[in-house]
Design an enzyme around this catalytic site. Structure first.
Site, PDB file in Angstrom:
ATOM      1  N   LYS A 193      17.576 -12.065  -0.539  1.00 59.22           N
ATOM      2  CA  LYS A 193      16.112 -12.070  -0.343  1.00 59.22           C
ATOM      3  C   LYS A 193      15.599 -10.630  -0.378  1.00 59.22           C
ATOM      4  O   LYS A 193      14.617 -10.327  -1.064  1.00 59.22           O
ATOM      5  CB  LYS A 193      15.775 -12.698   1.000  1.00 59.22           C
ATOM      6  CG  LYS A 193      14.376 -12.383   1.510  1.00 59.22           C
ATOM      7  CD  LYS A 193      14.075 -12.967   2.855  1.00 59.22           C
ATOM      8  CE  LYS A 193      14.497 -12.150   4.024  1.00 59.22           C
ATOM      9  NZ  LYS A 193      13.569 -11.074   4.421  1.00 59.22           N
ATOM     10  N   ASN A 194      16.296  -9.739   0.322  1.00 61.63           N
ATOM     11  CA  ASN A 194      15.782  -8.371   0.475  1.00 61.63           C
ATOM     12  C   ASN A 194      15.993  -7.505  -0.753  1.00 61.63           C
ATOM     13  O   ASN A 194      15.468  -6.402  -0.827  1.00 61.63           O
ATOM     14  CB  ASN A 194      16.389  -7.718   1.718  1.00 61.63           C
ATOM     15  CG  ASN A 194      15.836  -8.362   2.982  1.00 61.63           C
ATOM     16  OD1 ASN A 194      14.907  -9.167   2.928  1.00 61.63           O
ATOM     17  ND2 ASN A 194      16.422  -8.029   4.118  1.00 61.63           N
ATOM     18  N   ARG A 250       4.894  -9.397   5.790  1.00 61.42           N
ATOM     19  CA  ARG A 250       4.655  -7.963   5.822  1.00 61.42           C
ATOM     20  C   ARG A 250       5.380  -7.237   4.693  1.00 61.42           C
ATOM     21  O   ARG A 250       4.985  -6.183   4.259  1.00 61.42           O
ATOM     22  CB  ARG A 250       5.012  -7.364   7.167  1.00 61.42           C
ATOM     23  CG  ARG A 250       6.466  -7.480   7.556  1.00 61.42           C
ATOM     24  CD  ARG A 250       6.724  -6.609   8.722  1.00 61.42           C
ATOM     25  NE  ARG A 250       6.295  -5.268   8.430  1.00 61.42           N
ATOM     26  CZ  ARG A 250       6.953  -4.432   7.629  1.00 61.42           C
ATOM     27  NH1 ARG A 250       8.033  -4.836   7.010  1.00 61.42           N
ATOM     28  NH2 ARG A 250       6.521  -3.208   7.422  1.00 61.42           N
ATOM     29  N   CYS A 265       5.404  -7.531  14.113  1.00 63.64           N
ATOM     30  CA  CYS A 265       5.989  -8.868  14.293  1.00 63.64           C
ATOM     31  C   CYS A 265       6.860  -8.812  15.548  1.00 63.64           C
ATOM     32  O   CYS A 265       6.970  -7.769  16.182  1.00 63.64           O
ATOM     33  CB  CYS A 265       6.797  -9.256  13.059  1.00 63.64           C
ATOM     34  SG  CYS A 265       8.195  -8.190  12.785  1.00 63.64           S
ATOM     35  N   ARG A 292       5.735  -2.632  12.961  1.00 64.82           N
ATOM     36  CA  ARG A 292       6.260  -2.405  11.611  1.00 64.82           C
ATOM     37  C   ARG A 292       5.358  -1.387  10.894  1.00 64.82           C
ATOM     38  O   ARG A 292       4.569  -1.727  10.029  1.00 64.82           O
ATOM     39  CB  ARG A 292       6.327  -3.723  10.841  1.00 64.82           C
ATOM     40  CG  ARG A 292       7.090  -4.824  11.548  1.00 64.82           C
ATOM     41  CD  ARG A 292       8.566  -4.538  11.794  1.00 64.82           C
ATOM     42  NE  ARG A 292       9.360  -4.444  10.579  1.00 64.82           N
ATOM     43  CZ  ARG A 292       9.890  -5.499   9.969  1.00 64.82           C
ATOM     44  NH1 ARG A 292       9.662  -6.703  10.430  1.00 64.82           N
ATOM     45  NH2 ARG A 292      10.613  -5.355   8.874  1.00 64.82           N
ATOM     46  N   PRO A 293       5.433  -0.124  11.302  1.00 65.45           N
ATOM     47  CA  PRO A 293       4.537   0.887  10.705  1.00 65.45           C
ATOM     48  C   PRO A 293       4.863   1.134   9.227  1.00 65.45           C
ATOM     49  O   PRO A 293       5.950   0.773   8.760  1.00 65.45           O
ATOM     50  CB  PRO A 293       4.849   2.129  11.534  1.00 65.45           C
ATOM     51  CG  PRO A 293       6.236   1.936  12.006  1.00 65.45           C
ATOM     52  CD  PRO A 293       6.398   0.455  12.222  1.00 65.45           C
ATOM     53  N   ASP A 316       3.781   4.351   7.965  1.00 69.24           N
ATOM     54  CA  ASP A 316       3.396   5.772   7.835  1.00 69.24           C
ATOM     55  C   ASP A 316       4.273   6.519   6.832  1.00 69.24           C
ATOM     56  O   ASP A 316       3.791   7.381   6.085  1.00 69.24           O
ATOM     57  CB  ASP A 316       3.449   6.458   9.208  1.00 69.24           C
ATOM     58  CG  ASP A 316       4.818   6.315   9.863  1.00 69.24           C
ATOM     59  OD1 ASP A 316       5.276   5.169  10.056  1.00 69.24           O
ATOM     60  OD2 ASP A 316       5.458   7.343  10.124  1.00 69.24           O
ATOM     61  N   LEU A 317       5.550   6.149   6.760  1.00 70.60           N
ATOM     62  CA  LEU A 317       6.454   6.864   5.845  1.00 70.60           C
ATOM     63  C   LEU A 317       6.158   6.492   4.387  1.00 70.60           C
ATOM     64  O   LEU A 317       6.207   7.346   3.495  1.00 70.60           O
ATOM     65  CB  LEU A 317       7.906   6.574   6.197  1.00 70.60           C
ATOM     66  CG  LEU A 317       8.332   7.020   7.609  1.00 70.60           C
ATOM     67  CD1 LEU A 317       9.718   6.495   7.959  1.00 70.60           C
ATOM     68  CD2 LEU A 317       8.285   8.543   7.734  1.00 70.60           C
ATOM     69  N   ASP A 354      19.974  -6.550  10.880  1.00 68.14           N
ATOM     70  CA  ASP A 354      19.769  -7.946  10.476  1.00 68.14           C
ATOM     71  C   ASP A 354      20.957  -8.834  10.799  1.00 68.14           C
ATOM     72  O   ASP A 354      20.870 -10.050  10.652  1.00 68.14           O
ATOM     73  CB  ASP A 354      19.488  -8.033   8.971  1.00 68.14           C
ATOM     74  CG  ASP A 354      18.147  -7.440   8.630  1.00 68.14           C
ATOM     75  OD1 ASP A 354      17.850  -7.298   7.436  1.00 68.14           O
ATOM     76  OD2 ASP A 354      17.407  -7.091   9.566  1.00 68.14           O
ATOM     77  N   ILE A 366      17.388   0.394  15.617  1.00 71.20           N
ATOM     78  CA  ILE A 366      16.363   0.321  14.562  1.00 71.20           C
ATOM     79  C   ILE A 366      15.164  -0.481  15.032  1.00 71.20           C
ATOM     80  O   ILE A 366      14.015  -0.069  14.866  1.00 71.20           O
ATOM     81  CB  ILE A 366      16.992  -0.266  13.278  1.00 71.20           C
ATOM     82  CG1 ILE A 366      18.054   0.721  12.791  1.00 71.20           C
ATOM     83  CG2 ILE A 366      15.921  -0.514  12.207  1.00 71.20           C
ATOM     84  CD1 ILE A 366      18.813   0.287  11.599  1.00 71.20           C
ATOM     85  N   ARG A 383      12.195 -18.725   5.950  1.00 76.82           N
ATOM     86  CA  ARG A 383      11.740 -17.501   5.268  1.00 76.82           C
ATOM     87  C   ARG A 383      12.886 -16.848   4.505  1.00 76.82           C
ATOM     88  O   ARG A 383      12.692 -16.219   3.488  1.00 76.82           O
ATOM     89  CB  ARG A 383      11.190 -16.500   6.298  1.00 76.82           C
ATOM     90  CG  ARG A 383       9.812 -16.825   6.819  1.00 76.82           C
ATOM     91  CD  ARG A 383       9.263 -15.659   7.594  1.00 76.82           C
ATOM     92  NE  ARG A 383       9.587 -14.435   6.890  1.00 76.82           N
ATOM     93  CZ  ARG A 383       9.826 -13.274   7.505  1.00 76.82           C
ATOM     94  NH1 ARG A 383       9.776 -13.210   8.810  1.00 76.82           N
ATOM     95  NH2 ARG A 383      10.122 -12.192   6.812  1.00 76.82           N
TER      96      ARG A 383
END
Ligand code: EPZ
Length: 423
Positions: free
Chosen positions: A22-23, A91, A115, A120-121, A123-124, A310, A332, A402
């Site tokens: 998925k990822n 997201r 979530c 879940r920023p 900014d990077l 995960d 993390i 999901r």
């Protein structure tokens, strides 16, 4: 909302095929927006996350069709605004921002919410886009990213307080492939899914090197062309079923279509906890079986090649039944222990404090009605339900749908007794 009723005291047998990642599929599908030529992406799991992204890409003009695991795209004329009502559902949709910026010089995507596993920023991601010459503005919950003068290669460090960013590295790489000049990303994520994306982009004609290390170099090119690519196996699904085979099988189970290289840390952890893990010569199949003297262990998640966050919830479920004391720390996503309160309802003995869980192994869990809270926590509850006495009823099943393709069928193929109740 659907729920899954899992019969306890399961004794799993036989083998299943692991689905595509998925990822890996999400950023690779997004990357097809970088060319107007047709692309074929194979081994894409049929899960709601990939289907949401396909809907978003069609809304952008990506002409995306799926037939079972094969997705065809032809992003001839695309527009730069991703629809809020779809983006808010996932997201990871933020990964369309890089390709839109790279292809069109602008993108408008709603700010992804947080979530349950944590804030879940992005900014990077935005830091990377600005370094390439984009201007960022906020407009009623949407992020506008525009590069009126085009994008120019830059030297960017993407390290955040929790280490590298996977989708941030993906997004900046996808924005940089058509930029003028060379981009160097320091503190890049090394996950196999990032590597798979870089390989896909290179197949499209990009010039990326260093992927799989902390420093990725991207030489901008004029144009990218269509490709045909098969995404890598899903290492998180594979690890989830490796834990299932150890928790709920007397004779062990076999998982096919895996990639040993991506499962090294799961293999090492399971072996150190006293279990049997045997791969075939090619590293494409793995047999797992509970050891005679399982022992507790210490898990500290960290960016690849460290222990993946995960896989944390699934291993917590296993350690809840492992004699002795185990410590699990998620560096993390320190809040990612939603599974523990539900496991405690089933009789687990776990103390969660800050980003750490102390697990005292118990003999047996008891089935109970529990609630899924996020993708991997819900997988942990299924694993616990398989070994518990009695029935476990897992509600809010959409979380597991999901990211786990046909999980009911796979469990049944292994001999589990599960029933999906559609409410
Ligand atoms: C990817 O999410 C995965 N999702 C997640 O898997 C996974 O948990 C995560 O990487 C970490 O491995 C996909 O690939 C679709 P990050 P991502 O940016 O990229 C902080 C699953 O279960 N951060 O690597 O969104 C962030 O808060 C999902 O399949 C910033 O501070 O995660 C976190 O603490 C869940 N600023 C850390 O970095 C940023 O701009 C790692 O996040 C971005 C991230």
């Amino acid at each position: 909302m659907d729920k899954l009723i899992v019969q306890g005291d399961a004794d799993l047998k036989g083998s299943i095929n692991i689905s595509g990642s998925k990822n890996s599929s999400l950023p690779i599908l997004a990357a097809t927006l970088l060319t107007e030529e047709p692309c074929i992406v194979r081994n894409v799991p049929d899960v709601s996350d990939t289907n949401y992204l396909i809907q978003i890409m069609n809304a952008l003009g990506g002409h995306v069709e799926r037939s079972s695991g094969t997705v065809r795209t032809e992003a001839k004329g695309i527009q730069h605004e991703a629809p809020y009502d779809l983006v808010r559902k996932m997201r990871a949709s933020i990964c369309v921002m890089g390709p839109l910026l790279g292809r069109l010089g602008r993108a408008k995507v709603s700010l992804p919410g947080g979530c349950v596993i944590g804030d879940r920023p992005i900014d990077l991601h935005l830091k990377g886009f600005e370094a390439l010459g984009a201007e960022i503005t906020m407009d009623g919950g949407d992020i506008n990213v525009e590069a009126p003068n085009g994008l120019t290669g830059a030297h960017i460090n993407l390290r955040g307080k929790h280490g590298p960013t996977v989708l941030g590295t993906d997004n900046v790489m996808m924005a940089a492939v058509l930029a003028k000049g060379t981009t160097v990303i320091e503190s890049a994520a090394c996950e196999p899914e990032v590597y798979d994306l870089a390989e896909f982009l290179n197949l499209m004609g990009a010039k990326i090197s260093g992927h799989g290390t902390r420093t990725i170099t991207i030489e901008g090119v004029e144009k990218l062309h269509g490709v045909d690519h098969r995404v890598i196996p899903d290492r998180i699904e594979a690890a989830t079923f490796m834990v299932a085979g150890i928790m709920a099988s007397k004779e062990g189970i076999t998982l096919k279509r895996v990639c040993r290289e991506h499962l090294k840390v799961a293999e090492d952890m399971l072996v150190s906890a006293g279990h049997c893990v045997e791969f075939n010569e090619e590293g494409t199949q793995v047999f797992v079986k509970k050891g005679d003297a399982p022992k507790g262990c210490e898990i500290i998640t960290s960016p690849y090649p460290g222990f993946p966050t995960d896989m944390q919830a699934q291993f917590t479920a296993m350690l809840a039944l492992t004699p002795g004391i185990s410590i699990i720390e998620d560096t993390i996503f320190p809040q990612r222990f939603m599974q523990c309160s539900e496991l405690k309802r089933m009789g687990a003995n776990i103390e969660v404090d800050g980003g750490r869980a102390v697990v005292h192994g118990v003999e047996k869990l008891s089935g109970a009605p529990v609630m899924a809270s996020d993708l991997r926590a819900s997988a942990a509850l299924v694993l616990a339900g398989l070994t518990a006495s009695g029935e476990t009823e897992i509600s809010r099943l959409y979380h597991i749908d999901r990211g786990y393709e046909n999980i009911d069928e796979k469990l049944e193929q292994l001999g589990a007794v599960v029933k999906r109740v559609i409410e």
